[in-house]
Motif scaffolding. Structure first.
Motif, PDB file in Angstrom:
ATOM      1  N   GLU A   1       0.813  -1.122  -0.100  1.00 20.89           N
ATOM      2  CA  GLU A   1       0.204   0.067  -0.041  1.00 20.89           C
ATOM      3  C   GLU A   1       0.821   1.316   0.110  1.00 20.89           C
ATOM      4  O   GLU A   1       0.748   2.125  -1.156  1.00 20.89           O
ATOM      5  CB  GLU A   1      -1.021   0.033   0.845  1.00 20.89           C
ATOM      6  CG  GLU A   1      -2.020   1.075   1.105  1.00 20.89           C
ATOM      7  CD  GLU A   1      -1.625   2.507   1.687  1.00 20.89           C
ATOM      8  OE1 GLU A   1      -2.240   3.509   1.214  1.00 20.89           O
ATOM      9  OE2 GLU A   1      -0.566   2.476   2.491  1.00 20.89           O
ATOM     10  N   PRO A   2       1.748   1.537   0.884  1.00 18.08           N
ATOM     11  CA  PRO A   2       2.467   2.701   0.811  1.00 18.08           C
ATOM     12  C   PRO A   2       3.400   2.668  -0.573  1.00 18.08           C
ATOM     13  O   PRO A   2       3.598   3.649  -1.216  1.00 18.08           O
ATOM     14  CB  PRO A   2       3.503   2.623   2.091  1.00 18.08           C
ATOM     15  CG  PRO A   2       3.421   1.230   2.478  1.00 18.08           C
ATOM     16  CD  PRO A   2       2.037   0.725   2.116  1.00 18.08           C
ATOM     17  N   LEU A   3       3.898   1.522  -0.979  1.00 14.80           N
ATOM     18  CA  LEU A   3       4.529   1.483  -2.197  1.00 14.80           C
ATOM     19  C   LEU A   3       3.626   2.158  -3.363  1.00 14.80           C
ATOM     20  O   LEU A   3       3.963   2.921  -4.163  1.00 14.80           O
ATOM     21  CB  LEU A   3       5.016   0.149  -2.629  1.00 14.80           C
ATOM     22  CG  LEU A   3       5.679   0.261  -4.176  1.00 14.80           C
ATOM     23  CD1 LEU A   3       6.792   1.003  -4.212  1.00 14.80           C
ATOM     24  CD2 LEU A   3       6.212  -1.511  -4.339  1.00 14.80           C
ATOM     25  N   ALA A   4       2.491   1.597  -3.283  1.00 16.02           N
ATOM     26  CA  ALA A   4       1.620   2.078  -4.508  1.00 16.02           C
ATOM     27  C   ALA A   4       1.397   3.426  -4.492  1.00 16.02           C
ATOM     28  O   ALA A   4       1.030   4.289  -5.390  1.00 16.02           O
ATOM     29  CB  ALA A   4      -0.151   1.276  -4.377  1.00 16.02           C
ATOM     30  N   CYS A   5       1.142   4.182  -3.147  1.00 18.13           N
ATOM     31  CA  CYS A   5       1.075   5.731  -2.938  1.00 18.13           C
ATOM     32  C   CYS A   5       2.438   6.365  -3.706  1.00 18.13           C
ATOM     33  O   CYS A   5       2.191   7.245  -4.127  1.00 18.13           O
ATOM     34  CB  CYS A   5       1.031   6.055  -1.549  1.00 18.13           C
ATOM     35  SG  CYS A   5      -0.623   5.334  -0.494  1.00 18.13           S
ATOM     36  N   VAL A   6       3.397   5.756  -3.389  1.00 20.48           N
ATOM     37  CA  VAL A   6       4.629   6.196  -4.009  1.00 20.48           C
ATOM     38  C   VAL A   6       4.782   6.272  -5.439  1.00 20.48           C
ATOM     39  O   VAL A   6       4.763   7.198  -6.039  1.00 20.48           O
ATOM     40  CB  VAL A   6       6.014   5.701  -3.412  1.00 20.48           C
ATOM     41  CG1 VAL A   6       7.144   6.086  -4.120  1.00 20.48           C
ATOM     42  CG2 VAL A   6       6.154   6.147  -1.893  1.00 20.48           C
ATOM     43  N   VAL A   7       4.185   5.189  -6.225  1.00 21.06           N
ATOM     44  CA  VAL A   7       4.011   5.112  -7.525  1.00 21.06           C
ATOM     45  C   VAL A   7       3.179   5.996  -8.116  1.00 21.06           C
ATOM     46  O   VAL A   7       3.401   6.714  -9.051  1.00 21.06           O
ATOM     47  CB  VAL A   7       3.674   3.481  -7.739  1.00 21.06           C
ATOM     48  CG1 VAL A   7       3.113   3.489  -9.232  1.00 21.06           C
ATOM     49  CG2 VAL A   7       4.799   2.699  -7.390  1.00 21.06           C
ATOM     50  N   HIS A   8       1.987   6.407  -7.386  1.00 23.19           N
ATOM     51  CA  HIS A   8       1.206   7.239  -7.664  1.00 23.19           C
ATOM     52  C   HIS A   8       1.775   8.633  -7.752  1.00 23.19           C
ATOM     53  O   HIS A   8       1.517   9.213  -8.784  1.00 23.19           O
ATOM     54  CB  HIS A   8      -0.056   7.369  -6.812  1.00 23.19           C
ATOM     55  CG  HIS A   8      -1.063   8.286  -7.112  1.00 23.19           C
ATOM     56  ND1 HIS A   8      -1.646   8.301  -8.433  1.00 23.19           N
ATOM     57  CD2 HIS A   8      -1.847   9.340  -6.470  1.00 23.19           C
ATOM     58  CE1 HIS A   8      -2.726   9.510  -8.487  1.00 23.19           C
ATOM     59  NE2 HIS A   8      -2.595   9.926  -7.510  1.00 23.19           N
ATOM     60  N   ALA A   9       2.533   8.991  -6.574  1.00 27.81           N
ATOM     61  CA  ALA A   9       3.175  10.308  -6.604  1.00 27.81           C
ATOM     62  C   ALA A   9       4.246  10.333  -7.731  1.00 27.81           C
ATOM     63  O   ALA A   9       4.313  11.639  -7.992  1.00 27.81           O
ATOM     64  CB  ALA A   9       3.727  10.389  -5.067  1.00 27.81           C
ATOM     65  N   ALA A  10       4.816   9.494  -7.988  1.00 28.93           N
ATOM     66  CA  ALA A  10       6.124   9.638  -8.819  1.00 28.93           C
ATOM     67  C   ALA A  10       5.886   9.214 -10.060  1.00 28.93           C
ATOM     68  O   ALA A  10       6.742   9.590 -11.051  1.00 28.93           O
ATOM     69  CB  ALA A  10       7.264   8.892  -8.230  1.00 28.93           C
ATOM     70  N   LEU A  11       5.114   8.592 -10.372  1.00 23.11           N
ATOM     71  CA  LEU A  11       4.844   7.859 -11.916  1.00 23.11           C
ATOM     72  C   LEU A  11       3.464   7.993 -12.473  1.00 23.11           C
ATOM     73  O   LEU A  11       3.230   8.344 -13.871  1.00 23.11           O
ATOM     74  CB  LEU A  11       4.981   6.305 -11.760  1.00 23.11           C
ATOM     75  CG  LEU A  11       6.433   5.845 -11.405  1.00 23.11           C
ATOM     76  CD1 LEU A  11       6.696   4.549 -11.482  1.00 23.11           C
ATOM     77  CD2 LEU A  11       7.584   6.575 -11.932  1.00 23.11           C
ATOM     78  N   THR A  12       2.415   7.977 -11.557  1.00 28.21           N
ATOM     79  CA  THR A  12       1.265   8.107 -12.212  1.00 28.21           C
ATOM     80  C   THR A  12       1.011   9.616 -12.883  1.00 28.21           C
ATOM     81  O   THR A  12       0.477   9.938 -13.816  1.00 28.21           O
ATOM     82  CB  THR A  12       0.066   8.067 -11.347  1.00 28.21           C
ATOM     83  OG1 THR A  12       0.362   6.628 -10.684  1.00 28.21           O
ATOM     84  CG2 THR A  12      -1.104   8.203 -11.968  1.00 28.21           C
ATOM     85  N   THR A  13       1.625  10.596 -11.940  1.00 26.51           N
ATOM     86  CA  THR A  13       1.978  11.895 -12.335  1.00 26.51           C
ATOM     87  C   THR A  13       3.425  11.858 -12.702  1.00 26.51           C
ATOM     88  O   THR A  13       4.143  11.780 -11.789  1.00 26.51           O
ATOM     89  CB  THR A  13       1.440  12.944 -11.253  1.00 26.51           C
ATOM     90  OG1 THR A  13       0.067  13.070 -11.281  1.00 26.51           O
ATOM     91  CG2 THR A  13       1.842  14.309 -11.857  1.00 26.51           C
TER      92      THR A  13
END
Length: 344
Positions: free
Chosen positions: A146-158
């Motif tokens: 879950e925290p990794l998915a949050c980081v992926v969203h922060a750095a890669l989704t945007t």
């Protein structure tokens, strides 16, 4: 079963209570919790700085095994080793839901804050939220999806990072150390910033691939960043992962003109921030709220391929009955990541 609960609004008001074992409804899955990570959000709920709907079981970083399927659930089976997304419900109709940004739905309700979460023995979650863990990712490491998915969203989704960038990350806690690994996987040069209290975390950052680590209380990172960047102009992208006002302000001095500032950490309160720098430097500033379903798929793949390792972040483990010790390790910054396990 015993559960760590926010029992009523206000500062504190967290305790262990005995609650009934839940049963899944249609479209739902019952998980036996094997590990659940303690997040800064849980501390913000404790301090009444993040909204919750008590009485509610805390904990939204969860891994376990399926023990029962609700009516109509297909494609899953008991015994599967899984993790779960956090959104228990959302409207599905607003502009954010229709665009796939369910994290921004005004009616979103999540496990661990609005609906019972994972700091207990069994958890009910919608079947749509389930992700099977890779074979070589154990339950403890899997709880950090879950925290990794949050980081992926922060750095890669945007998109904030590209190959060849110089990226500066402030705050070597679990979010910062995951951000470090994500930007390294994207091809960036990574510089991790911390303080005297972070010495052990800075060593871990080095072990996890940081190109440079800097204790900002011992050394000014500006000269290093100048040496690393073309013409000494500054970092291409900076990530604030500590939720610390001083770190946010320092990052504004380290990022180059037309660079990118990314806020991932939560401050829990308003801070003083020199917004004039957004004007003078023509910065792009972005925030990130939790995760999206697509970021979970990318997070699972990063774990499966070994490009991101979550297990080294885990430094403490406690049964839910010892929740005060677990919360204290977070407050004291004694380790990096604390895991809760069900009471036997």
């Amino acid at each position: 079963m015993k559960a760590i609960m926010k029992v009523e609004p206000g500062v504190g008001n967290v305790e262990v209570r005995d609650i009934p074992e839940p049963e899944p409804g249609p479209g739902q899955v019952k998980l036996r919790v094997r590990a659940a990570g303690l997040c800064g959000t849980d501390l913000h709920i404790y301090k009444d700085e993040f909204r919750s709907w008590p009485p509610v079981v805390l904990g939204h970083e969860v891994a376990g095994e399926i023990v029962e399927l609700g009516e109509g659930v297909q494609g899953l089976k008991p015994g599967m080793r899984v993790t779960t997304e956090t959104y228990f419900s959302y409207c599905g109709k607003c502009r954010y839901c229709r665009a796939g940004n369910v994290n921004l739905c005004l009616e979103r309700r999540s496990i661990g804050s609005a609906v019972n979460g994972g700091f207990t023995s069994y958890l009910i979650t919608p079947a749509r939220n389930i992700h099977e863990l890779p074979e070589d990712v154990d339950f403890r490491a899997g709880a950090l999806t879950e925290p990794l998915a949050c980081v992926v969203h922060a750095a890669l989704t945007t998109p904030t990072v590209t190959p060849g960038d110089v990226a500066v990350i402030a705050g070597p806690g679990s979010i910062g150390l995951l951000t470090l690994q994500v930007v390294k996987a994207a091809g960036a040069t990574a510089v991790m910033l911390g303080t005297d209290a972070d010495e052990h975390r800075l060593e871990l950052a080095r072990d996890l691939g940081a190109d440079h680590v800097v204790n900002v209380q011992r050394s000014d990172p500006a000269s290093l960043i100048g040496d690393l960047t073309e013409g000494g102009l500054g970092a291409d992208v900076v990530y604030e992962c500590a939720g610390a006002g001083a770190a946010a302000q320092q990052l504004l001095t380290l990022v180059r003109r037309r660079g990118r500032y990314v806020q991932i950490g939560l401050f829990g309160k308003p801070i003083a921030w020199d917004l004039d720098q957004l004007v003078y430097k023509e910065l792009t500033a972005t925030g990130s709220n939790a995760s999206t379903p697509s970021s979970w798929l990318r997070a699972i793949e990063l774990m499966r391929t070994g490009k991101v390792r979550t297990a080294p972040l885990i430094t403490h483990s406690f049964p839910v009955t010892e929740w005060e010790k677990g919360f204290a390790t977070f407050e004291d910054r004694a380790g990096v990541k604390t895991i809760f396990t069900p009471a036997e």
